[in-house]
Design a protein around this motif. Sequence first.
Motif, PDB file in Angstrom:
ATOM      1  N   ARG A  98       0.689  -1.299  -0.012  1.00  0.00           N
ATOM      2  CA  ARG A  98      -0.044   0.102   0.045  1.00  0.00           C
ATOM      3  C   ARG A  98       0.699   1.123  -0.155  1.00  0.00           C
ATOM      4  NH1 ARG A  98      -4.044  -2.397  -1.837  1.00  0.00           N
ATOM      5  NH2 ARG A  98      -5.701  -3.414  -0.640  1.00  0.00           N
ATOM      6  N   SER A  99       2.052   1.282   0.741  1.00  0.00           N
ATOM      7  CA  SER A  99       2.934   2.413   0.424  1.00  0.00           C
ATOM      8  C   SER A  99       4.260   2.065   0.662  1.00  0.00           C
ATOM      9  CB  SER A  99       2.454   3.396   1.816  1.00  0.00           C
ATOM     10  OG  SER A  99       2.617   2.733   3.052  1.00  0.00           O
ATOM     11  N   VAL A 100       5.277   3.225   0.671  1.00  0.00           N
ATOM     12  CA  VAL A 100       6.532   2.749   0.710  1.00  0.00           C
ATOM     13  C   VAL A 100       7.364   3.916   0.998  1.00  0.00           C
ATOM     14  CG1 VAL A 100       6.753   3.427  -1.795  1.00  0.00           C
ATOM     15  CG2 VAL A 100       8.696   2.106  -0.781  1.00  0.00           C
ATOM     16  N   SER A 101       8.423   3.729   1.914  1.00  0.00           N
ATOM     17  CA  SER A 101       9.510   4.550   2.256  1.00  0.00           C
ATOM     18  C   SER A 101      10.924   4.110   1.931  1.00  0.00           C
ATOM     19  CB  SER A 101       9.492   4.978   3.702  1.00  0.00           C
ATOM     20  OG  SER A 101      10.483   5.798   4.202  1.00  0.00           O
ATOM     21  N   CYS A 102      11.707   4.657   1.148  1.00  0.00           N
ATOM     22  CA  CYS A 102      12.818   4.031   0.928  1.00  0.00           C
ATOM     23  C   CYS A 102      14.035   4.945   0.792  1.00  0.00           C
ATOM     24  CB  CYS A 102      12.547   3.583  -0.683  1.00  0.00           C
ATOM     25  SG  CYS A 102      14.324   2.834  -1.459  1.00  0.00           S
ATOM     26  N   ALA A 153       4.057  -5.126 -14.551  1.00  0.00           N
ATOM     27  CA  ALA A 153       4.056  -3.602 -14.315  1.00  0.00           C
ATOM     28  C   ALA A 153       3.996  -3.270 -12.731  1.00  0.00           C
ATOM     29  CB  ALA A 153       2.879  -3.226 -14.904  1.00  0.00           C
ATOM     30  N   LYS A 154       3.374  -3.926 -12.002  1.00  0.00           N
ATOM     31  CA  LYS A 154       3.422  -3.555 -10.396  1.00  0.00           C
ATOM     32  C   LYS A 154       4.612  -3.501 -10.015  1.00  0.00           C
ATOM     33  CE  LYS A 154      -1.049  -5.516  -9.760  1.00  0.00           C
ATOM     34  NZ  LYS A 154      -1.778  -6.705  -8.709  1.00  0.00           N
ATOM     35  N   GLY A 155       5.540  -4.397 -10.369  1.00  0.00           N
ATOM     36  CA  GLY A 155       7.057  -4.109  -9.806  1.00  0.00           C
ATOM     37  C   GLY A 155       7.678  -2.995 -10.522  1.00  0.00           C
ATOM     38  N   THR A 156       7.434  -2.663 -11.627  1.00  0.00           N
ATOM     39  CA  THR A 156       7.991  -1.413 -12.332  1.00  0.00           C
ATOM     40  C   THR A 156       7.508  -0.276 -11.320  1.00  0.00           C
ATOM     41  OG1 THR A 156       8.222  -2.345 -14.276  1.00  0.00           O
ATOM     42  CG2 THR A 156       8.583  -0.154 -14.197  1.00  0.00           C
ATOM     43  N   GLN A 157       6.329  -0.268 -11.133  1.00  0.00           N
ATOM     44  CA  GLN A 157       5.597   0.758 -10.313  1.00  0.00           C
ATOM     45  C   GLN A 157       6.440   1.080  -8.866  1.00  0.00           C
ATOM     46  OE1 GLN A 157       1.743  -0.100  -8.499  1.00  0.00           O
ATOM     47  NE2 GLN A 157       1.051   2.146  -8.961  1.00  0.00           N
ATOM     48  N   LEU A 158       6.507  -0.183  -8.274  1.00  0.00           N
ATOM     49  CA  LEU A 158       7.139  -0.066  -6.878  1.00  0.00           C
ATOM     50  C   LEU A 158       8.384   0.392  -6.928  1.00  0.00           C
ATOM     51  CD1 LEU A 158       6.738  -0.558  -3.962  1.00  0.00           C
ATOM     52  CD2 LEU A 158       7.698  -2.776  -4.147  1.00  0.00           C
ATOM     53  N   ALA A 159       9.091   0.085  -8.018  1.00  0.00           N
ATOM     54  CA  ALA A 159      10.645   0.376  -8.149  1.00  0.00           C
ATOM     55  C   ALA A 159      10.557   2.078  -8.380  1.00  0.00           C
ATOM     56  CB  ALA A 159      11.421  -0.144  -9.146  1.00  0.00           C
ATOM     57  N   GLU A 160       9.807   2.655  -9.268  1.00  0.00           N
ATOM     58  CA  GLU A 160       9.528   3.888  -9.569  1.00  0.00           C
ATOM     59  C   GLU A 160       9.262   4.879  -8.445  1.00  0.00           C
ATOM     60  OE1 GLU A 160       6.909   5.379 -12.576  1.00  0.00           O
ATOM     61  OE2 GLU A 160       8.497   4.685 -14.306  1.00  0.00           O
ATOM     62  N   LEU A 161       8.176   4.265  -7.622  1.00  0.00           N
ATOM     63  CA  LEU A 161       7.898   5.086  -6.434  1.00  0.00           C
ATOM     64  C   LEU A 161       8.997   4.850  -5.191  1.00  0.00           C
ATOM     65  CD1 LEU A 161       4.073   3.967  -6.300  1.00  0.00           C
ATOM     66  CD2 LEU A 161       5.164   6.086  -6.936  1.00  0.00           C
ATOM     67  N   GLY A 162       9.763   3.711  -5.317  1.00  0.00           N
ATOM     68  CA  GLY A 162      10.799   3.635  -4.217  1.00  0.00           C
ATOM     69  C   GLY A 162      11.866   4.746  -4.746  1.00  0.00           C
ATOM     70  N   LEU A 163      11.973   4.920  -5.824  1.00  0.00           N
ATOM     71  CA  LEU A 163      13.206   5.880  -6.303  1.00  0.00           C
ATOM     72  C   LEU A 163      12.605   7.329  -5.918  1.00  0.00           C
ATOM     73  CD1 LEU A 163      14.064   4.521  -9.707  1.00  0.00           C
ATOM     74  CD2 LEU A 163      15.670   4.603  -7.816  1.00  0.00           C
ATOM     75  N   GLN A 164      11.176   7.398  -6.271  1.00  0.00           N
ATOM     76  CA  GLN A 164      10.668   8.743  -6.128  1.00  0.00           C
ATOM     77  C   GLN A 164      10.676   9.175  -4.291  1.00  0.00           C
ATOM     78  OE1 GLN A 164       6.763   9.216  -7.317  1.00  0.00           O
ATOM     79  NE2 GLN A 164       6.279  11.090  -6.073  1.00  0.00           N
ATOM     80  N   SER A 165      10.532   7.977  -3.337  1.00  0.00           N
ATOM     81  CA  SER A 165      10.671   8.271  -2.218  1.00  0.00           C
ATOM     82  C   SER A 165      12.050   8.725  -1.566  1.00  0.00           C
ATOM     83  CB  SER A 165      10.207   6.996  -1.336  1.00  0.00           C
ATOM     84  OG  SER A 165      10.379   6.936  -0.103  1.00  0.00           O
ATOM     85  N   TRP A 166      12.967   7.977  -2.220  1.00  0.00           N
ATOM     86  CA  TRP A 166      14.197   8.330  -2.044  1.00  0.00           C
ATOM     87  C   TRP A 166      14.667   9.837  -2.484  1.00  0.00           C
ATOM     88  CZ3 TRP A 166      18.543   5.962  -5.427  1.00  0.00           C
ATOM     89  CH2 TRP A 166      19.771   6.435  -4.900  1.00  0.00           C
ATOM     90  N   LYS A 167      14.257   9.961  -3.559  1.00  0.00           N
ATOM     91  CA  LYS A 167      14.496  11.648  -3.960  1.00  0.00           C
ATOM     92  C   LYS A 167      13.691  12.568  -3.083  1.00  0.00           C
ATOM     93  CE  LYS A 167      14.031  14.457  -8.191  1.00  0.00           C
ATOM     94  NZ  LYS A 167      13.323  14.471  -9.497  1.00  0.00           N
ATOM     95  N   GLU A 168      12.596  12.217  -2.640  1.00  0.00           N
ATOM     96  CA  GLU A 168      11.819  13.334  -2.056  1.00  0.00           C
ATOM     97  C   GLU A 168      11.941  13.130  -0.475  1.00  0.00           C
ATOM     98  OE1 GLU A 168       7.771  13.111  -3.764  1.00  0.00           O
ATOM     99  OE2 GLU A 168       8.705  13.762  -5.673  1.00  0.00           O
ATOM    100  N   ARG A 174      10.282  10.866   1.737  1.00  0.00           N
ATOM    101  CA  ARG A 174       9.079  10.844   2.139  1.00  0.00           C
ATOM    102  C   ARG A 174       8.259   9.359   1.916  1.00  0.00           C
ATOM    103  NH1 ARG A 174       4.464  11.771  -1.066  1.00  0.00           N
ATOM    104  NH2 ARG A 174       5.015  12.467  -3.316  1.00  0.00           N
ATOM    105  N   TRP A 175       7.129   9.237   2.669  1.00  0.00           N
ATOM    106  CA  TRP A 175       6.478   7.941   2.247  1.00  0.00           C
ATOM    107  C   TRP A 175       5.419   8.334   0.994  1.00  0.00           C
ATOM    108  CZ3 TRP A 175       5.760   3.203   4.300  1.00  0.00           C
ATOM    109  CH2 TRP A 175       6.374   2.843   5.354  1.00  0.00           C
TER     110      TRP A 175
END
Length: 383
Positions: free
Chosen positions: A217-221, A357-372, A374-375
Amino acid sequence: MTTHSIGIIMNGVTGRMGTNQHLSRSIVAIREQGGVTLPNGDTIMPDPILIGRQEKKIKALAEKYGVARWSTDVDAALADPYNVIYFDSQTTVMRAESLRKAIRAGKHIYTEKPTATSLEESLELARLAREAGLKNGVVQDKLFLPGLLKLKRLVDSGFFGTILSVRMEFGYWVFEGDWQPAQRPSWNYRKEDGGGIIVDMFAHWRYVLDNLFGEVRSVSCLGVTHIPQRVDELNQVYEGTADDAAYATFELEGGIIVQANSSWVVRVDRDDLLTIQVDGTEGSAVAGLRECKTQHRVQTPKPVWNPDIPNPHSFREQWQNVPDNMVFDNGFKVQWEMFLKHVVADQPFKWDLFEGAKGTQLAELGLQSWKERRWIDIPELPL
């Protein structure tokens, strides 16, 4: 009884995973066992054509494994109606365009992950295959590891009661390439070539978590490039532009908390290269690649914190092994057999390009979390 000979284009099998897991331990092994038997007694016999860019290398590979067909011309292989499946294990940056060509050629698709370098492209491929009426699948190999199959057995039995948390430790020390050769190819450490442990491993963690414990449901990376310079296969120093470690927390449906460390710069002091500990109200388990051990609530010791005396417990001896109770085949081979049955006999196969595609999505959002820093919540994918 009928034998269904299935032409399979295998592109990218000169790489480590393509050669070892998909060619040698899957397709060649299936051929040596006499094919895949269907419930009606028919047999599926895979007939691969190996595709590579270097003629000398692909010819030698074909000769080593007794494969009659090989080529450097992927377009000719795609144009041949005998070949009905296209398989891709190239580097990620080359994969999406190759899959598009295969879909346009009307081939069923089976592919390694990530399926593309972006979620947009991964979804595009899934839609193209669906609109073309083609069967498609993505390798989800860790679901078929003996340790994770035992863990799934425990989940399905209700052993854990209410699952509270999961802790995942993955990785090992990949040598820098100067004083010892690296165990992984240099492109893994260059962002511009599709490298990075978040892109690589979050595609795995998505399907593992979704299928064993509940939807992510959510990620912090937090990603890190711990080793800034490495030495490549030509003994040239290069800059490590991609993350070589990731420290993540995921929240799953039902409130399950997952802590996942992924690292190519860690020295292993655990039972396996991957360990997954699951803690629940009724019991806990720790799974590796092949083994799984448990500790039920009635067997849980009662340690008391006291740093002033020697530790009186041998904690690792207080767990019980989960028995095999079955013969475990190679996980890549098992999934290949399932996909072949899906193509020939229309048997179910749930791990399609949308799942990829769900795996690609989680990787993208993990990278975004790292950059920003935040959760980030995981939105439903537009199917």
